[in-house]
Design a protein around this motif. Structure first.
Motif, mmCIF file in Angstrom:
data_model
loop_
_atom_site.group_PDB
_atom_site.id
_atom_site.type_symbol
_atom_site.label_atom_id
_atom_site.label_comp_id
_atom_site.label_asym_id
_atom_site.label_seq_id
_atom_site.Cartn_x
_atom_site.Cartn_y
_atom_site.Cartn_z
ATOM 1 N N THR A 17 0.803 -1.208 0.000
ATOM 2 C CA THR A 17 0.000 0.000 0.000
ATOM 3 C C THR A 17 0.844 1.269 0.000
ATOM 4 O O THR A 17 0.465 2.242 -0.603
ATOM 5 C CB THR A 17 -0.945 0.044 1.203
ATOM 6 N N ARG A 18 1.957 1.275 0.667
ATOM 7 C CA ARG A 18 2.802 2.464 0.724
ATOM 8 C C ARG A 18 4.247 2.044 0.532
ATOM 9 O O ARG A 18 4.657 0.961 0.912
ATOM 10 C CB ARG A 18 2.678 3.149 2.079
ATOM 11 N N GLY A 19 5.039 2.940 -0.007
ATOM 12 C CA GLY A 19 6.440 2.641 -0.238
ATOM 13 C C GLY A 19 7.306 3.027 0.946
ATOM 14 O O GLY A 19 6.882 2.977 2.098
ATOM 15 N N TRP A 20 8.495 3.441 0.633
ATOM 16 C CA TRP A 20 9.430 3.870 1.665
ATOM 17 C C TRP A 20 8.853 5.032 2.443
ATOM 18 O O TRP A 20 8.126 5.853 1.911
ATOM 19 C CB TRP A 20 10.741 4.324 1.027
ATOM 20 N N GLY A 21 9.207 5.100 3.692
ATOM 21 C CA GLY A 21 8.767 6.200 4.530
ATOM 22 C C GLY A 21 9.589 6.237 5.804
ATOM 23 O O GLY A 21 10.536 5.471 5.975
ATOM 24 N N THR A 22 9.212 7.131 6.677
ATOM 25 C CA THR A 22 9.921 7.314 7.941
ATOM 26 C C THR A 22 8.929 7.321 9.092
ATOM 27 O O THR A 22 7.899 7.991 9.020
ATOM 28 C CB THR A 22 10.703 8.643 7.938
ATOM 29 N N VAL A 23 9.245 6.570 10.123
ATOM 30 C CA VAL A 23 8.507 6.629 11.381
ATOM 31 C C VAL A 23 9.322 7.525 12.293
ATOM 32 O O VAL A 23 10.518 7.307 12.479
ATOM 33 C CB VAL A 23 8.337 5.231 12.012
ATOM 34 N N TYR A 24 8.690 8.557 12.831
ATOM 35 C CA TYR A 24 9.428 9.529 13.644
ATOM 36 C C TYR A 24 8.869 9.589 15.057
ATOM 37 O O TYR A 24 7.708 9.277 15.308
ATOM 38 C CB TYR A 24 9.397 10.918 13.000
ATOM 39 N N LEU A 25 9.739 10.009 15.968
ATOM 40 C CA LEU A 25 9.380 10.218 17.368
ATOM 41 C C LEU A 25 9.734 11.660 17.700
ATOM 42 O O LEU A 25 10.900 12.042 17.644
ATOM 43 C CB LEU A 25 10.134 9.248 18.272
ATOM 44 N N LEU A 26 8.719 12.460 18.003
ATOM 45 C CA LEU A 26 8.913 13.861 18.363
ATOM 46 C C LEU A 26 8.592 14.043 19.840
ATOM 47 O O LEU A 26 7.688 13.402 20.364
ATOM 48 C CB LEU A 26 7.998 14.771 17.534
ATOM 49 N N GLN A 27 9.332 14.940 20.480
ATOM 50 C CA GLN A 27 9.112 15.227 21.898
ATOM 51 C C GLN A 27 8.970 16.729 22.076
ATOM 52 O O GLN A 27 9.687 17.512 21.435
ATOM 53 C CB GLN A 27 10.283 14.711 22.724
ATOM 54 N N SER A 28 8.075 17.134 22.945
ATOM 55 C CA SER A 28 7.876 18.543 23.241
ATOM 56 C C SER A 28 9.078 19.086 24.017
ATOM 57 O O SER A 28 9.600 18.413 24.910
ATOM 58 C CB SER A 28 6.603 18.728 24.062
ATOM 59 N N THR A 40 5.727 9.634 7.859
ATOM 60 C CA THR A 40 5.787 10.583 6.768
ATOM 61 C C THR A 40 6.613 10.016 5.625
ATOM 62 O O THR A 40 7.503 9.199 5.859
ATOM 63 C CB THR A 40 6.351 11.951 7.215
ATOM 64 N N GLN A 41 6.290 10.449 4.420
ATOM 65 C CA GLN A 41 7.101 10.095 3.270
ATOM 66 C C GLN A 41 7.917 11.300 2.810
ATOM 67 O O GLN A 41 8.621 11.229 1.830
ATOM 68 C CB GLN A 41 6.218 9.580 2.129
ATOM 69 N N THR A 46 10.332 18.870 7.799
ATOM 70 C CA THR A 46 9.146 19.509 7.240
ATOM 71 C C THR A 46 7.915 19.150 8.061
ATOM 72 O O THR A 46 7.091 20.015 8.388
ATOM 73 C CB THR A 46 8.943 19.056 5.777
ATOM 74 N N ARG A 47 7.786 17.888 8.402
ATOM 75 C CA ARG A 47 6.648 17.437 9.209
ATOM 76 C C ARG A 47 6.672 18.069 10.588
ATOM 77 O O ARG A 47 5.640 18.490 11.115
ATOM 78 C CB ARG A 47 6.655 15.907 9.316
ATOM 79 N N ARG A 48 7.856 18.159 11.193
ATOM 80 C CA ARG A 48 7.976 18.788 12.515
ATOM 81 C C ARG A 48 7.533 20.247 12.455
ATOM 82 O O ARG A 48 6.833 20.727 13.351
ATOM 83 C CB ARG A 48 9.418 18.701 13.004
ATOM 84 N N ASN A 49 7.936 20.965 11.410
ATOM 85 C CA ASN A 49 7.557 22.367 11.288
ATOM 86 C C ASN A 49 6.046 22.545 11.116
ATOM 87 O O ASN A 49 5.491 23.543 11.554
ATOM 88 C CB ASN A 49 8.308 23.011 10.122
ATOM 89 N N GLU A 50 5.383 21.581 10.484
ATOM 90 C CA GLU A 50 3.930 21.641 10.353
ATOM 91 C C GLU A 50 3.236 21.476 11.700
ATOM 92 O O GLU A 50 2.165 22.024 11.924
ATOM 93 C CB GLU A 50 3.440 20.541 9.415
ATOM 94 N N ILE A 67 12.313 2.940 6.542
ATOM 95 C CA ILE A 67 12.124 1.522 6.236
ATOM 96 C C ILE A 67 11.128 1.411 5.080
ATOM 97 O O ILE A 67 10.280 2.290 4.924
ATOM 98 C CB ILE A 67 11.611 0.805 7.514
ATOM 99 N N PRO A 68 11.224 0.364 4.251
ATOM 100 C CA PRO A 68 10.263 0.226 3.159
ATOM 101 C C PRO A 68 8.811 0.139 3.614
ATOM 102 O O PRO A 68 7.927 0.653 2.957
ATOM 103 C CB PRO A 68 10.682 -1.073 2.474
ATOM 104 N N HIS A 69 8.522 -0.481 4.723
ATOM 105 C CA HIS A 69 7.153 -0.659 5.202
ATOM 106 C C HIS A 69 6.925 0.174 6.453
ATOM 107 O O HIS A 69 6.474 -0.312 7.482
ATOM 108 C CB HIS A 69 6.884 -2.137 5.469
ATOM 109 N N ALA A 70 7.206 1.462 6.349
ATOM 110 C CA ALA A 70 7.143 2.352 7.512
ATOM 111 C C ALA A 70 5.717 2.534 8.023
ATOM 112 O O ALA A 70 5.506 2.638 9.232
ATOM 113 C CB ALA A 70 7.758 3.702 7.164
ATOM 114 N N TYR A 71 4.753 2.564 7.139
ATOM 115 C CA TYR A 71 3.378 2.766 7.585
ATOM 116 C C TYR A 71 2.908 1.622 8.476
ATOM 117 O O TYR A 71 2.266 1.842 9.501
ATOM 118 C CB TYR A 71 2.444 2.927 6.375
ATOM 119 N N VAL A 72 3.242 0.401 8.108
ATOM 120 C CA VAL A 72 2.873 -0.765 8.920
ATOM 121 C C VAL A 72 3.579 -0.692 10.271
ATOM 122 O O VAL A 72 2.973 -0.962 11.319
ATOM 123 C CB VAL A 72 3.248 -2.074 8.186
ATOM 124 N N THR A 73 4.843 -0.294 10.255
ATOM 125 C CA THR A 73 5.607 -0.153 11.496
ATOM 126 C C THR A 73 4.961 0.880 12.410
ATOM 127 O O THR A 73 4.802 0.650 13.615
ATOM 128 C CB THR A 73 7.060 0.254 11.178
#
Length: 144
Positions: A17-28, A40-41, A46-50, A67-73
């Motif tokens: 369903t989705r290709g390569w992407g990134t799983v991110y961990l943001l902290q306040s 995010t792909q 950019t995502r952090r700034n949004e 990772i290739p299957h970032a959405y599943v992760t």
């Protein structure tokens, strides 16, 4: 009537369903117990700034996994975080959480990496892992 031969599928549909992407961990920055896990792909900066308008003082990128299957992760990580005892979600949405008293942000980063390795293992079993694919990580500081 001819019998149809069952074709063996090498790929599981949800892996495609989705290709390569990134799983991110943001902290306040102002509330260290508040964190967000997302997918995010695009570039993580950019995502952090949004998202910086949702939190006073801004956000910092703690950990990322490409990772290739970032959405599943990401989905498996969120499911596990939602099931934690005394680890409530924040009012900002389903991907925002508050650390438990016994947890650190490094524990969450390790949980994401563990899910990424599980998805990698499963994708290899189902022939959905690319030949030259690998798990790429970024940590803002060394995990203990």
């Amino acid at each position: 009537m001819r019998k149809r031969r069952r074709q063996r599928k090498n790929h599981v549909p949800w892996f495609r369903t989705r290709g390569w992407g990134t799983v991110y961990l943001l902290q306040s920055k102002t509330e260290p117990a508040l964190f967000k896990v997302g997918f995010t792909q695009r570039k993580t900066h950019t995502r952090r700034n949004e998202l910086k308008g949702l939190v006073d003082g801004g956000l910092r990128i703690v950990f990322t996994v490409s990772i290739p299957h970032a959405y599943v992760t990401e989905q498996r990580t969120l499911k596990g975080l939602a099931r934690r005892w005394f680890g409530r979600r924040d009012r900002r949405g389903t991907e925002w959480f508050v650390l438990r008293r016994t947890e650190t942000i490094d524990d969450i980063a390790k949980r994401i990496l563990r899910r990424a390795r599980e998805v990698q293992f499963e994708a290899r079993l189902k022939f959905s892992w690319g030949k030259n694919s690998e798990i790429r990580t970024f940590a803002a500081r060394q995990m203990s």
